[in-house]
Design a protein around this motif. Structure first.
Motif, PDB file in Angstrom:
ATOM      1  N   ASN A 110      18.965   7.103   7.750  1.00 34.81           N
ATOM      2  CA  ASN A 110      20.151   7.544   7.013  1.00 34.81           C
ATOM      3  C   ASN A 110      19.895   8.142   5.634  1.00 34.81           C
ATOM      4  O   ASN A 110      20.836   8.633   4.997  1.00 34.81           O
ATOM      5  CB  ASN A 110      21.127   6.372   6.866  1.00 34.81           C
ATOM      6  N   PHE A 111      18.640   8.077   5.143  1.00 28.46           N
ATOM      7  CA  PHE A 111      18.382   8.592   3.801  1.00 28.46           C
ATOM      8  C   PHE A 111      17.239   9.607   3.817  1.00 28.46           C
ATOM      9  O   PHE A 111      16.238   9.416   4.513  1.00 28.46           O
ATOM     10  CB  PHE A 111      18.063   7.443   2.830  1.00 28.46           C
ATOM     11  N   ASP A 112      17.392  10.649   3.044  1.00 31.68           N
ATOM     12  CA  ASP A 112      16.409  11.721   2.943  1.00 31.68           C
ATOM     13  C   ASP A 112      15.448  11.401   1.801  1.00 31.68           C
ATOM     14  O   ASP A 112      15.810  11.493   0.624  1.00 31.68           O
ATOM     15  CB  ASP A 112      17.122  13.059   2.691  1.00 31.68           C
ATOM     16  N   TYR A 113      14.222  11.038   2.160  1.00 23.79           N
ATOM     17  CA  TYR A 113      13.238  10.610   1.163  1.00 23.79           C
ATOM     18  C   TYR A 113      12.975  11.687   0.122  1.00 23.79           C
ATOM     19  O   TYR A 113      12.800  11.407  -1.059  1.00 23.79           O
ATOM     20  CB  TYR A 113      11.934  10.236   1.878  1.00 23.79           C
ATOM     21  N   GLU A 114      12.967  12.949   0.561  1.00 19.93           N
ATOM     22  CA  GLU A 114      12.649  14.041  -0.354  1.00 19.93           C
ATOM     23  C   GLU A 114      13.740  14.271  -1.385  1.00 19.93           C
ATOM     24  O   GLU A 114      13.516  14.947  -2.391  1.00 19.93           O
ATOM     25  CB  GLU A 114      12.368  15.324   0.426  1.00 19.93           C
ATOM     26  N   LYS A 115      14.923  13.733  -1.138  1.00 19.85           N
ATOM     27  CA  LYS A 115      16.040  13.916  -2.074  1.00 19.85           C
ATOM     28  C   LYS A 115      16.189  12.733  -3.034  1.00 19.85           C
ATOM     29  O   LYS A 115      17.193  12.620  -3.734  1.00 19.85           O
ATOM     30  CB  LYS A 115      17.351  14.123  -1.311  1.00 19.85           C
ATOM     31  N   LEU A 116      15.189  11.864  -3.066  1.00 11.12           N
ATOM     32  CA  LEU A 116      15.269  10.683  -3.927  1.00 11.12           C
ATOM     33  C   LEU A 116      14.512  10.911  -5.228  1.00 11.12           C
ATOM     34  O   LEU A 116      13.540  11.665  -5.276  1.00 11.12           O
ATOM     35  CB  LEU A 116      14.676   9.465  -3.206  1.00 11.12           C
ATOM     36  N   SER A 117      14.943  10.220  -6.272  1.00  9.21           N
ATOM     37  CA  SER A 117      14.220  10.235  -7.541  1.00  9.21           C
ATOM     38  C   SER A 117      12.901   9.490  -7.369  1.00  9.21           C
ATOM     39  O   SER A 117      12.694   8.769  -6.377  1.00  9.21           O
ATOM     40  CB  SER A 117      15.048   9.564  -8.632  1.00  9.21           C
ATOM     41  N   GLN A 118      12.016   9.620  -8.345  1.00 12.94           N
ATOM     42  CA  GLN A 118      10.737   8.914  -8.264  1.00 12.94           C
ATOM     43  C   GLN A 118      10.940   7.418  -8.122  1.00 12.94           C
ATOM     44  O   GLN A 118      10.274   6.755  -7.323  1.00 12.94           O
ATOM     45  CB  GLN A 118       9.886   9.221  -9.505  1.00 12.94           C
ATOM     46  N   ASP A 119      11.855   6.861  -8.896  1.00  5.82           N
ATOM     47  CA  ASP A 119      12.058   5.414  -8.849  1.00  5.82           C
ATOM     48  C   ASP A 119      12.728   4.999  -7.549  1.00  5.82           C
ATOM     49  O   ASP A 119      12.407   3.938  -6.996  1.00  5.82           O
ATOM     50  CB  ASP A 119      12.898   4.958 -10.050  1.00  5.82           C
ATOM     51  N   ALA A 120      13.659   5.816  -7.049  1.00  7.55           N
ATOM     52  CA  ALA A 120      14.309   5.485  -5.779  1.00  7.55           C
ATOM     53  C   ALA A 120      13.300   5.544  -4.636  1.00  7.55           C
ATOM     54  O   ALA A 120      13.394   4.759  -3.677  1.00  7.55           O
ATOM     55  CB  ALA A 120      15.477   6.433  -5.524  1.00  7.55           C
ATOM     56  N   LYS A 121      12.326   6.456  -4.719  1.00 12.28           N
ATOM     57  CA  LYS A 121      11.273   6.501  -3.704  1.00 12.28           C
ATOM     58  C   LYS A 121      10.458   5.209  -3.724  1.00 12.28           C
ATOM     59  O   LYS A 121      10.062   4.702  -2.666  1.00 12.28           O
ATOM     60  CB  LYS A 121      10.364   7.708  -3.947  1.00 12.28           C
ATOM     61  N   ILE A 122      10.194   4.682  -4.914  1.00  9.28           N
ATOM     62  CA  ILE A 122       9.469   3.408  -5.002  1.00  9.28           C
ATOM     63  C   ILE A 122      10.281   2.292  -4.338  1.00  9.28           C
ATOM     64  O   ILE A 122       9.735   1.476  -3.587  1.00  9.28           O
ATOM     65  CB  ILE A 122       9.154   3.074  -6.469  1.00  9.28           C
ATOM     66  N   SER A 123      11.579   2.268  -4.586  1.00  9.45           N
ATOM     67  CA  SER A 123      12.431   1.249  -3.962  1.00  9.45           C
ATOM     68  C   SER A 123      12.400   1.389  -2.442  1.00  9.45           C
ATOM     69  O   SER A 123      12.289   0.385  -1.710  1.00  9.45           O
ATOM     70  CB  SER A 123      13.869   1.376  -4.473  1.00  9.45           C
ATOM     71  N   TYR A 124      12.499   2.612  -1.952  1.00  9.61           N
ATOM     72  CA  TYR A 124      12.450   2.891  -0.509  1.00  9.61           C
ATOM     73  C   TYR A 124      11.129   2.365   0.062  1.00  9.61           C
ATOM     74  O   TYR A 124      11.105   1.658   1.077  1.00  9.61           O
ATOM     75  CB  TYR A 124      12.569   4.404  -0.331  1.00  9.61           C
ATOM     76  N   ASP A 125      10.023   2.705  -0.598  1.00  7.26           N
ATOM     77  CA  ASP A 125       8.707   2.291  -0.108  1.00  7.26           C
ATOM     78  C   ASP A 125       8.544   0.766  -0.146  1.00  7.26           C
ATOM     79  O   ASP A 125       7.936   0.176   0.756  1.00  7.26           O
ATOM     80  CB  ASP A 125       7.611   2.951  -0.938  1.00  7.26           C
TER      81      ASP A 125
END
Length: 631
Positions: A110-125
């Protein structure tokens, strides 16, 4: 050492998908293969919107995950489900793991990783990392020891009620009584887990059985279980009821009813459950080896230990590599110890200096009296050392903790001579302070020279600093404010011991500075001994002797430490590995930034995102370096 949330193997297995359970898995930025290289540039508005949407989703997921653990809710200062105890059954563990699997699948869909901020990518990971960590840990679900002397899950239940269960109303006290009753079922579930492992040939060393039996007996000794003074739990129940009565919250009739209910629950539910635990331990101790052995001698032991090393260090370092790092660090620290020994004019070699410090238990220069006055003196001096650090913090940190910190003696029912001091986090709202607990039953195991370094590690600028800031963060999803990675947290604690030396008014006595080196030596020795015991066939006596040969630690402390490593495989390796990584990243930033390097900015980067694996921390520091260079 942090006793943070669900820290015992049994509790970890229940919380197998919570942030407290971590192992080394890939935690690099996700690769979205579906991303079209020719796609139009993503706008800052799109990044902000997708990141906000993900963070909102994380809040919902956190609440669902928290719902699995009434105990964790209590730790966070909530009263929801405060009449319940966690479900420790295998079925509950698997239900939680399956939920996490579904949650991660939903996130990826449901979420596009490439559209996330640097910090949101860390949360996703990190969210995906936690699942992979839990899958790895679940492979060895039966390899951990359910009952042992360090995490002491059986001693946790009275501590939960005495130290963490808030009683402000009659309903709260009713929930307290309900939890006394629920402890019976929880202990029975834990006994079942222990029996499952034992049937597979997995059981702790004999000394762990002896400790569990002894401490369980202490819990049910005294009124209302036996003659004599009130037991700790009964004294606490009466005290809480009396406080309600004194405040006018309840009348005498209600107080009498609650007192009777508590007594009945203790004698009808609590006591029989602990008696069954004692009986099981007495039955199975006959199968325990007389000589303590590392986990590699047990079924799937070598693979289990490798998983634990990855889990606790969040690196891919092998047992051989960690062992060698330990040997190298022991040699380096010994040379620094030699310099201090020579500076105080000691006539003899380093081993003789260790012996002098160990044998000076009656010398008030090096030890407190083994009396109540001596114990209070320790608490007072530790508090003073922490207060001194408080005044220096703004020079080294931009982000400061709001929560208070208290130094306390460990409760009698779980106090062990020479055992490690430890920290319990407060609540995120500050209603309960962080607590630095000290084992003070034997003051001959508490040298004065070690007081400062332990206070800095457990309190400020160590665990309390890191965890209070993490819990107070508002810039990250809530699940990150509660995550725990051993190498990060304990690495920070050990880094803080050295950081404190940069601050005025610390380690002014050469024996305190020697104590600092002694503390670092402990952690270097741990790399050698943990891997020696669990990977290289070292005996308990061999490990104790290595400790005595390379530190001023007392034999009681050395044996307590070695026995800790034997029942918590891999845990002790996180300290030095984490510290070395933080020091490496600081040197990297200093070299890259030169005059632009700001120690406050570096520390805020390390602490400002909450606990993370080591490779994620490096990613964060690299991003900070790039931002400073660009500015």
């Amino acid at each position: 050492m942090i006793h943070n949330r669900l820290s015992s193997p049994a509790l970890r297995r229940l919380a197998i998908v919570l942030a407290a359970s971590t192992a080394l898995v890939a935690c690099e930025p996700a690769n979205n293969s579906a991303q079209n290289n020719a796609a139009p540039a993503i706008t800052s508005e799109e990044i902000a919107a997708e990141s906000a949407r993900l963070n909102e989703w994380f809040e919902t997921q956190f609440e669902v995950e928290l719902g699995f653990s009434p105990i964790q809710q209590t730790f966070l200062g909530r009263k929801t489900n405060n009449d319940k105890i966690d479900d420790f059954s295998v079925e509950a563990q698997m239900a939680q793991l399956n939920w996490k699997r579904q949650s991660v699948a939903e996130m990826k869909a449901n979420f596009d990783y490439e559209k996330l901020s640097q910090d949101a990518k860390i949360s996703y990971d990190l969210w995906a990392y936690q699942l992979a960590a839990s899958e790895a840990a679940n492979t060895y679900r039966t390899n951990g020891y359910t009952f042992e002397q360090m995490s002491a899950v059986h001693a946790f239940f009275p501590q939960l009620l005495i130290a963490f269960h808030q009683v402000e109303t009659a309903a709260d006290m009713g929930a307290y009584v309900a939890r006394i009753k629920a402890t019976e079922g929880a202990l029975d579930q834990l006994i079942a887990l222990s029996k499952e492992s034992a049937a597979l040939g997995v059981r702790p060393p004999k000394f762990a059985f002896e400790s569990v039996i002894d401490s369980a007996r202490q819990i049910i000794t005294g009124a209302p279980f036996t003659d004599g003074d009130d037991s700790s739990i009964w004294a606490d129940a009466q005290k809480k009821i009396a406080s309600l009565l004194e405040a006018g919250t309840i009348d005498q009739a209600k107080a009498d009813a609650l007192t009777a209910a508590a007594r009945s629950a203790l004698t009808s539910n609590w006591q029989p459950a602990y008696e069954r635990l004692i009986a099981w331990q007495e039955e199975d101790i006959t199968n325990a080896s007389e000589q303590a052995q590392g986990v590699s001698t047990l079924p799937n032991g070598e693979a289990y230990y490798n998983e634990r090393l990855a889990n606790q260090t969040t690196t891919s370092l092998t047992a051989d590599e960690i062992h060698q790092i330990g040997l190298d660090e022991v040699a380096r620290i010994r040379s620094e110890m030699e310099a201090i020994k020579n500076s105080v004019g000691f006539d003899g070699d380093l081993k003789a200096f260790f012996v002098m410090l160990r044998d000076s238990k009656d010398d008030r220069t090096h030890y407190y009296p083994n009396t109540d006055e001596g114990r209070q003196g320790y608490i007072d001096d530790a508090t003073a050392a922490i207060d001194n650090i408080k005044a220096k913090l703004p020079d080294y940190f931009g982000i400061l903790p709001k929560a208070d910190l208290e130094v306390r003696r460990v409760e009698p029912f779980r106090e062990q001579p020479g055992a490690a001091q430890h920290y319990f986090p407060g609540t995120p709202d500050g209603s309960r302070p962080g607590i630095y607990y000290a084992h003070l039953s034997d003051m001959t195991a508490m040298p004065k020279g070690e007081l400062e370094v332990i206070a800095y590690h457990e309190g400020l600028p160590g665990h309390h600093m890191q965890i209070a800031i993490q819990q107070e963060l508002e810039s990250v999803p809530t699940f990150r404010t509660q995550a725990n990675f051993n190498a990060y947290a304990e690495g920070w604690g050990l880094y803080s011991e050295v950081l404190a030396k940069e601050m005025d008014g610390t380690y002014t006595d050469p024996y305190s500075d020697f104590g600092r080196l002694g503390s670092e030596m402990w952690r270097a020795i741990r790399l050698v001994l943990d891997t020696g015991l669990h990977s290289k066939g070292w005996t308990e006596e061999q490990a104790v002797q290595f400790f005595l040969d390379n530190s001023a630690i007392t034999e009681a402390q050395a044996r307590s430490e070695v026995r800790r490593y034997l029942v918590l495989p891999g845990q002790a390796t996180g300290y030095k590995i984490g510290m070395l990584k933080i020091q490496e990243l600081r040197k990297k930033a200093e070299d890259a930034l030169g005059d632009k390097f700001d120690i406050r900015g570096f520390h805020d980067t390390v602490l400002g995102g909450g606990a993370v694996p080591m490779n994620v921390l490096e990613r964060m520091v690299d991003q900070w370096i790039s931002r400073v260079q660009a500015a």
